[in-house]
Design an enzyme around this catalytic site. Sequence first.
Site, PDB file in Angstrom:
ATOM      1  N   LYS A  80       0.726  -1.024   0.442  1.00 29.69           N
ATOM      2  CA  LYS A  80       0.071   0.643  -0.133  1.00 29.69           C
ATOM      3  C   LYS A  80       0.942   1.291  -0.128  1.00 29.69           C
ATOM      4  CE  LYS A  80      -4.115   1.049   0.735  1.00 29.69           C
ATOM      5  NZ  LYS A  80      -5.538   0.927   0.828  1.00 29.69           N
ATOM      6  N   GLY A 180     -19.863   7.409   7.721  1.00 33.41           N
ATOM      7  CA  GLY A 180     -18.707   7.698   6.343  1.00 33.41           C
ATOM      8  C   GLY A 180     -19.454   7.613   4.905  1.00 33.41           C
ATOM      9  N   VAL A 184     -17.487   4.431  -2.251  1.00 31.91           N
ATOM     10  CA  VAL A 184     -17.831   3.067  -1.329  1.00 31.91           C
ATOM     11  C   VAL A 184     -19.204   3.483  -0.884  1.00 31.91           C
ATOM     12  CG1 VAL A 184     -17.930   1.153  -0.267  1.00 31.91           C
ATOM     13  CG2 VAL A 184     -15.618   2.388  -1.690  1.00 31.91           C
TER      14      VAL A 184
HETATM   15  N1  LIG Z   1     -12.552   2.368  -2.998  1.00 29.84           N
HETATM   16  C1  LIG Z   1     -12.347   1.406  -2.515  1.00 29.84           C
HETATM   17  O1  LIG Z   1     -12.923   0.458  -3.722  1.00 29.84           O
HETATM   18  C2  LIG Z   1     -12.255   0.429  -1.425  1.00 29.84           C
HETATM   19  C3  LIG Z   1     -12.026   1.507  -0.191  1.00 29.84           C
HETATM   20  N2  LIG Z   1     -11.614   0.845   1.192  1.00 29.84           N
HETATM   21  C4  LIG Z   1     -11.933   1.508   2.799  1.00 29.84           C
HETATM   22  O2  LIG Z   1     -13.502   1.957   2.876  1.00 29.84           O
HETATM   23  C5  LIG Z   1     -13.588   3.141   2.997  1.00 29.84           C
HETATM   24  C6  LIG Z   1     -14.395   3.930   2.469  1.00 29.84           C
HETATM   25  O3  LIG Z   1     -12.952   4.710   1.210  1.00 29.84           O
HETATM   26  P1  LIG Z   1     -13.802   4.942  -0.110  1.00 29.84           P
HETATM   27  O4  LIG Z   1     -15.692   5.377  -0.211  1.00 29.84           O
HETATM   28  O5  LIG Z   1     -12.797   4.845  -1.568  1.00 29.84           O
HETATM   29  O6  LIG Z   1     -13.545   6.322   0.206  1.00 29.84           O
HETATM   30  P2  LIG Z   1     -14.253   8.012   0.565  1.00 29.84           P
HETATM   31  O7  LIG Z   1     -13.577   9.166   0.985  1.00 29.84           O
HETATM   32  O8  LIG Z   1     -14.738   8.270  -0.662  1.00 29.84           O
HETATM   33  O9  LIG Z   1     -14.760   8.043   1.770  1.00 29.84           O
HETATM   34  C7  LIG Z   1     -14.693   8.074   3.166  1.00 29.84           C
HETATM   35  C8  LIG Z   1     -15.626   8.596   3.896  1.00 29.84           C
HETATM   36  O10 LIG Z   1     -15.372   9.371   5.235  1.00 29.84           O
HETATM   37  C9  LIG Z   1     -15.590   9.874   5.521  1.00 29.84           C
HETATM   38  N3  LIG Z   1     -15.320  10.741   6.770  1.00 29.84           N
HETATM   39  C10 LIG Z   1     -13.853  10.496   7.033  1.00 29.84           C
HETATM   40  N4  LIG Z   1     -13.837   9.947   8.400  1.00 29.84           N
HETATM   41  C11 LIG Z   1     -14.493  10.486   8.742  1.00 29.84           C
HETATM   42  C12 LIG Z   1     -15.078  10.665  10.885  1.00 29.84           C
HETATM   43  N5  LIG Z   1     -14.956  10.348  11.516  1.00 29.84           N
HETATM   44  N6  LIG Z   1     -16.896   9.958  10.160  1.00 29.84           N
HETATM   45  C13 LIG Z   1     -17.148   9.722   9.783  1.00 29.84           C
HETATM   46  N7  LIG Z   1     -17.160  10.608   8.268  1.00 29.84           N
HETATM   47  C14 LIG Z   1     -15.619  10.474   8.171  1.00 29.84           C
HETATM   48  C15 LIG Z   1     -14.739  10.939   4.277  1.00 29.84           C
HETATM   49  O11 LIG Z   1     -15.771  12.842   4.094  1.00 29.84           O
HETATM   50  C16 LIG Z   1     -15.950  10.436   3.038  1.00 29.84           C
HETATM   51  O12 LIG Z   1     -16.813  10.581   2.707  1.00 29.84           O
HETATM   52  C17 LIG Z   1     -11.978   3.375   3.401  1.00 29.84           C
HETATM   53  O13 LIG Z   1     -11.449   2.873   5.135  1.00 29.84           O
HETATM   54  C18 LIG Z   1     -10.782   2.883   2.596  1.00 29.84           C
HETATM   55  O14 LIG Z   1      -9.129   2.017   2.868  1.00 29.84           O
HETATM   56  C19 LIG Z   1     -11.288  -1.020   0.814  1.00 29.84           C
HETATM   57  C20 LIG Z   1     -11.585  -1.262   0.206  1.00 29.84           C
HETATM   58  C21 LIG Z   1     -11.208  -0.839  -1.197  1.00 29.84           C
HETATM   59  C1  LIG Z   2      -9.123   0.289  -3.416  1.00 26.19           C
HETATM   60  C2  LIG Z   2      -9.032  -1.756  -4.069  1.00 26.19           C
HETATM   61  C3  LIG Z   2      -8.536  -1.264  -5.116  1.00 26.19           C
HETATM   62  C4  LIG Z   2      -7.601  -1.631  -3.127  1.00 26.19           C
HETATM   63  C5  LIG Z   2      -7.287  -1.326  -1.496  1.00 26.19           C
HETATM   64  O1  LIG Z   2      -6.343  -0.522  -1.589  1.00 26.19           O
HETATM   65  C6  LIG Z   2      -8.217  -2.361  -0.694  1.00 26.19           C
HETATM   66  O2  LIG Z   2      -8.499  -3.117  -0.612  1.00 26.19           O
HETATM   67  O3  LIG Z   2      -7.739  -1.342   0.350  1.00 26.19           O
END
Ligand SMILES: NC(=O)C1=CN([C@@H]2O[C@H](COP(=O)(O)OP(=O)(O)OC[C@H]3O[C@@H](n4cnc5c(N)ncnc54)[C@H](O)[C@@H]3O)[C@@H](O)[C@H]2O)C=CC1
Ligand SMILES: CC(C)CC(=O)C(=O)O
Length: 364
Positions: A80, A180, A184
């Site tokens: 990562k 959040g 996703v």
């Molecule tokens: N995007 C993907 O395909 C994948 C994401 N993940 C994990 O899923 C989680 C979400 O990822 P995404 O949706 O891509 O990120 P993102 O950045 O689009 O969404 C995260 C959301 O959480 C909010 N947030 C941050 N701190 C917060 C708090 N203390 N309380 C409430 N809301 C808060 C942010 O404002 C944002 O809207 C992360 O932990 C990421 O590592 C895991 C696997 C794949």
């Molecule tokens: C966002 C994925 C494509 C890979 C990754 O870093 C994860 O699954 O956390």
Amino acid sequence: MEIFNYMKEYDYEQLLFCQDEQSGLKAIIAIHDTTLGPALGGTRMWTYASEEDAIVDALRLAKGMTYKNAAAGLNLGGGKTVIIGDPKQDKNEEMFRAFGRFIQGLNGRYITAEDVGTTVYDMDTIHEETDYVTGISPAFGSSGNPSPVTAYGVYRGMKAAAMEAFGSDNLEGKVVAVQGVGNVAYNLCKHLHDEGAQLIVTDINKEAVNRAVEEFGAKAVDTEDIYSVDCDIYAPCALGATINDDTIPQLKAKVIAGAANNQLKETTHGDRIHEMGIVYTPDYVINSGGVINVADELYGYNRERAMKRVEAIYDNVSRVFEIARRDNIPTYKAADRMAEERIEKMRKTKSTFLQNGHNILSRR
Ligand SMILES: NC(=O)C1=CN([C@@H]2O[C@H](COP(=O)(O)OP(=O)(O)OC[C@H]3O[C@@H](n4cnc5c(N)ncnc54)[C@H](O)[C@@H]3O)[C@@H](O)[C@H]2O)C=CC1
Ligand SMILES: CC(C)CC(=O)C(=O)O
């Protein structure tokens, strides 16, 4: 922080610091284990309180990817990157070009993709410098943004968890507290709303909250209140370590099933929620849809094939529950056991000498 001691304790292979003054790039690439294949894991851009916080985040996330990829049956190791900076203000083209050149220098030991704070556009910029990047635009024959696919996998895993906890995987009428509502979780909320679940949401970004309220009739609560709301399922979908000493006593949910990486602050928190009878769906098993999808690019992207594998997250999560019941252990330990067994078996297989080893990247 004693970095080498930490790396030794959790068996990390490599930690790289990448600096480019012109663009302001400060990136840390952590490679945990490449027994199964090249390390694949996303790039997170975040404003860390300290460099040490950034290093620890990169290391913890990389180890999670080793387990995620192994448990998902992928022939990939775990790595990562974190880029230190504010994704809203500090990005520029040169930064991702410079970063792409650092990745290229690793000659395929590490392949990147999106994570929090990075986009398909950023991956396309990295792709100008290296082939070792996935989640690039469909225009390049690739899979694009992994988030909707991750969301679908989380939805499938949540249904399997509901089956375990409530004896039915129907989510109609179930109350789901989503922490959040970013890339996703917005897509997850869509699936849940379509099935008739009731949503309670929170986010530090008010626009994201308003969108979920307007589109899905979600009820909004303050960020600190999400743990204690009356709900059936708590879905952590922001950042990690939200299952901890402060939050566990507040939880009313019977199930924890969400997208966030590294949800347990410490493994002891996994033991505690197990003792409380909460069905915890191990994070790296339920959120593997995105990596399953981008990894398919390494074989020439086929959406149908990728989605079939994502669909099977339901079975993978059920398998973890089965192991937990069989061995009378918490679910996080059952998932670790499943991943570690595969890595160990493959380590033995790979000990046979080959003059010119065939590997996944030779198919690209
Ligand atoms: N995007 C993907 O395909 C994948 C994401 N993940 C994990 O899923 C989680 C979400 O990822 P995404 O949706 O891509 O990120 P993102 O950045 O689009 O969404 C995260 C959301 O959480 C909010 N947030 C941050 N701190 C917060 C708090 N203390 N309380 C409430 N809301 C808060 C942010 O404002 C944002 O809207 C992360 O932990 C990421 O590592 C895991 C696997 C794949
Ligand atoms: C966002 C994925 C494509 C890979 C990754 O870093 C994860 O699954 O956390």
